[in-house]
Every structure is written in C-alpha cells, then in structure tokens.
Design an enzyme around this catalytic site. Structure first.
Site: not given
Length: 377
Positions: A71, A345, A361
């Site tokens: 992230d 996601y 995804e």
C-alpha cells in the site's frame, strides 16, 4: 371508472415488481485492462475505480504501484477510457505521478461527478502510511493527507493536486482513506446537490461532504470504532472501506467492510437521514447474508435496485459474487457468481438501461479486469 383506472395501474406495478425480481444477470464481455508486471514501470495494479460520465464514456482508474504491491510506496494513478460501453478501451494514461524518491506515495480515493459545473473530482491521499509529517516527492515537501484533482473535460485533462487542508484547516494532517470507490451528488432533499465521499479514518468511519460544488470539504461526525482506546483486536467494532449510495427518499445508505469481524464475517450497513451528517447507531446493522472476508466491496443503486459485489466467502478472497436487493437493502436474497477463483476489490457502475459494469481485481490481483453485465436477456 375507478376500477378501469386502478386496473392498469395495478398491472404496471405488478410488471415492475416482476421485472426487477426476475433479473437474470450474465457476463457478456470481459476485458483485462491491467496486468501485473506488464509493460511499463509498474509492478502491480490495485484499487479499481469505475465511473460513467455524462457523455456516456466509462473511466477506469487504478493505482499503478511502481516497485512493489504494498500500500505504501511510489505510484502512478492510471486511467483508461471506453467510448462504447466497455467494448473497447483507449491506452493507459498516467494522470498522477508521485516521483521516485517518495517513501510513501499516492493512494486512491473516490471519483465523483459534480453535475452543476460538469466537473469530475478525484480525491486521493498522499503519504498516509508514513510516520513523518511530510514526504519528499521529488519537487518539494508536500503535507500528509487529502488531495483532489479535477477535470472539466471528463478526464481528458486534469488540474494539479490541491491539498484539502489548505481550504479547511480541520483537514490538515488527518489519516483518512476515502472509499475506495465513487462519491455521489445528492439528487433529493435533504441537502440536494451535496457531494458525499465516505471513507475510513483512524478512529472510525467518516464522510467528507461539500456544499459548494467541491471547492471545500468538511468531515462529518461519523461512526466511531469501539473501543476508542487501546490496541484494536479481533471482535472489536471497526467499520472500514465503504461505499455510499442515495435512496429515492433522500436517505443515504452505506455498506462497509467489517474490519475486525464484529458480530459476524459479514458486511456493515448504516443509514443517514440528514445528508451524511450523522449515521445513528440504531440504523447500523449487520448483513449476515453478505458474507465477507474483510475486503472492499462495491454498492450501486440502479433504478432502485441495489447491487453489491464482493468475494462471497467468510475466510478467503475468492468467489466474486453480484448480489442484489429490491427492498432498499433490507434483504439481499438474489445473487450471481461472477468469478469463483481468487478475487479482491471491485467497483460497479451503470452503462445503460440493461447493462452495468464492474472493474475488479482478478486471480489474486494478477489482473484488473472489466466486466460488462447484462441484467436481462
């Protein structure tokens, strides 16, 4: 005469109920938009956003993570456009670049249409995973926190990033993750015309609202984590990544990730009757039929039918499923399996009167793929 008047009305209502409850969704087209370790200086693409702009074009966004799939770290923000309902897509354009020396970079956010000024607003964060109060991005010190870029030509060109803390000091330095997904502009009272973009903060779930067409933003009182002190653990109440929609009576409905599996391995749902200012605790519920492995899902209000997508599994990010509700989110009795294997996601949007789109995804984030879903044969 009264009987003659009400009989056609009854038939019309019955037809509408039948047509909604008898939806038969099927995927009619799939197109991989981004691939892990594909062409260009990108290790992994993550965090799919999808929106249809008033011209009818579909815009797909993702984080193009340069050196790892983490992230934190340096990123581009990637965008692709379809002008024909998802059948074909333009090449990737990189609309943001946080350069190469940054210890923690840009993260998506939400994309919102402001219909009165015909403006597209993309809210993103910068450096929210880094302990330093600011991050070096190669051009000088930028503060940690919330930013937005805007487009007045539906994504063909974009403004420079604007730090939201410069326009509202209460937003300076906050750690807050918008969405990820899309924001909305309220169509109905109360607060008709208000922009609403919801997300997760350190202490709870909050919504950003704007009543001046996106020029400035402020944060609502939100739904607080429980407890508010100490280290959060499994079983605590922690609402996470979230999507907001508006119902036809002006009520806002949010569907959120249940980050610490409070009560169940399922989704959190809540209502706001005052334009997103508050989400009263009696209106916070747990949708036990929406089993979830703690992941970002998507919610779409399409002609008063609520569609929800997530990996429909209590423990693993597999079995991407489309659910739908015909009673404003009270129940979700209908569902359709999209992809039984690894999936993460997702983001939903409208296309036309019989099609919706999904960006998700796929195969453990190997791809970000677009689906065109036909609702009825």
């Amino acid at each position: 005469m009264a009987d003659l008047f009400y009989f056609p009305l009854f038939i019309l209502i019955l037809t509408c109920i039948f047509s909604v409850s008898s939806l038969n969704p099927q995927v009619i087209k799939e197109k991989i938009l981004w691939e892990r370790n594909g062409p260009g200086e990108v290790t992994e693409f993550r965090i799919p956003l999808l929106i249809q702009v008033p011209t009818g074009d579909l815009l797909a966004f993702s984080e193009a993570r340069k050196y790892s799939g983490a992230d934190a770290g340096a990123k581009f923000i990637a965008m692709r456009r379809s002008r024909d309902g998802g059948d074909t897509w333009d090449p990737t354009a990189f609309i943001l670049n946080d350069y190469y020396s940054v210890p923690d970079g840009t993260n998506l956010g939400t994309v919102t249409i402001e219909h009165e000024t015909n403006k597209l607003i993309l809210i993103h964060t910068f450096c929210i995973h880094h302990s330093s109060p600011s991050c070096l991005n190669g051009t000088g010190e930028n503060p940690t926190g919330l930013y937005m870029v805007t487009s007045s030509d539906w994504g063909y060109s974009w403004s420079k990033s604007v730090y939201l803390g410069d326009r509202n000091p209460l937003l300076k330095g906050i750690q807050y993750n918008p969405g990820p997904g899309y924001g909305i502009q309220k169509k109905y009272e109360p607060n008709k015309g208000r922009l609403v973009s919801c997300g997760q903060g350190v202490t709870g779930l909050y919504c950003l609202v704007s009543d001046d067409k996106g020029l400035t933003w402020r944060m609502n009182s939100g739904i607080l984590n429980m407890p508010q002190t100490g280290v959060l653990k499994t079983g605590d109440f922690v609402p996470g990544e979230v999507q907001v929609v508006e119902l036809k009576n002006g009520t806002l409905l949010i569907n959120a990730r249940n980050q610490r599996t409070f009560h169940c391995s399922c989704r959190i749902q809540a209502l706001s009757f005052d334009g997103g200012e508050t989400f009263p605790l009696p209106q916070v519920t747990f949708k036990e039929e929406l089993i979830d492995p703690r992941v970002c899902g998507s919610l779409l209000n399409y002609n008063d039918t609520l569609f929800f997508s997530n990996p429909f599994n209590a423990k693993s990010r597999t079995n991407l499923t489309l659910h739908w509700s015909t009673d404003s989110g009270e129940t979700y009795p209908h569902y359709f399996t999209i992809h039984p294997k690894g999936s993460g996601y997702s983001c939903l949007t409208t296309i036309d009167e019989n099609h919706i789109g999904m960006l998700y995804e796929k195969n453990d984030i190997e791809y970000i793929s677009f689906l065109k879903i036909q609702l009825n044969p």
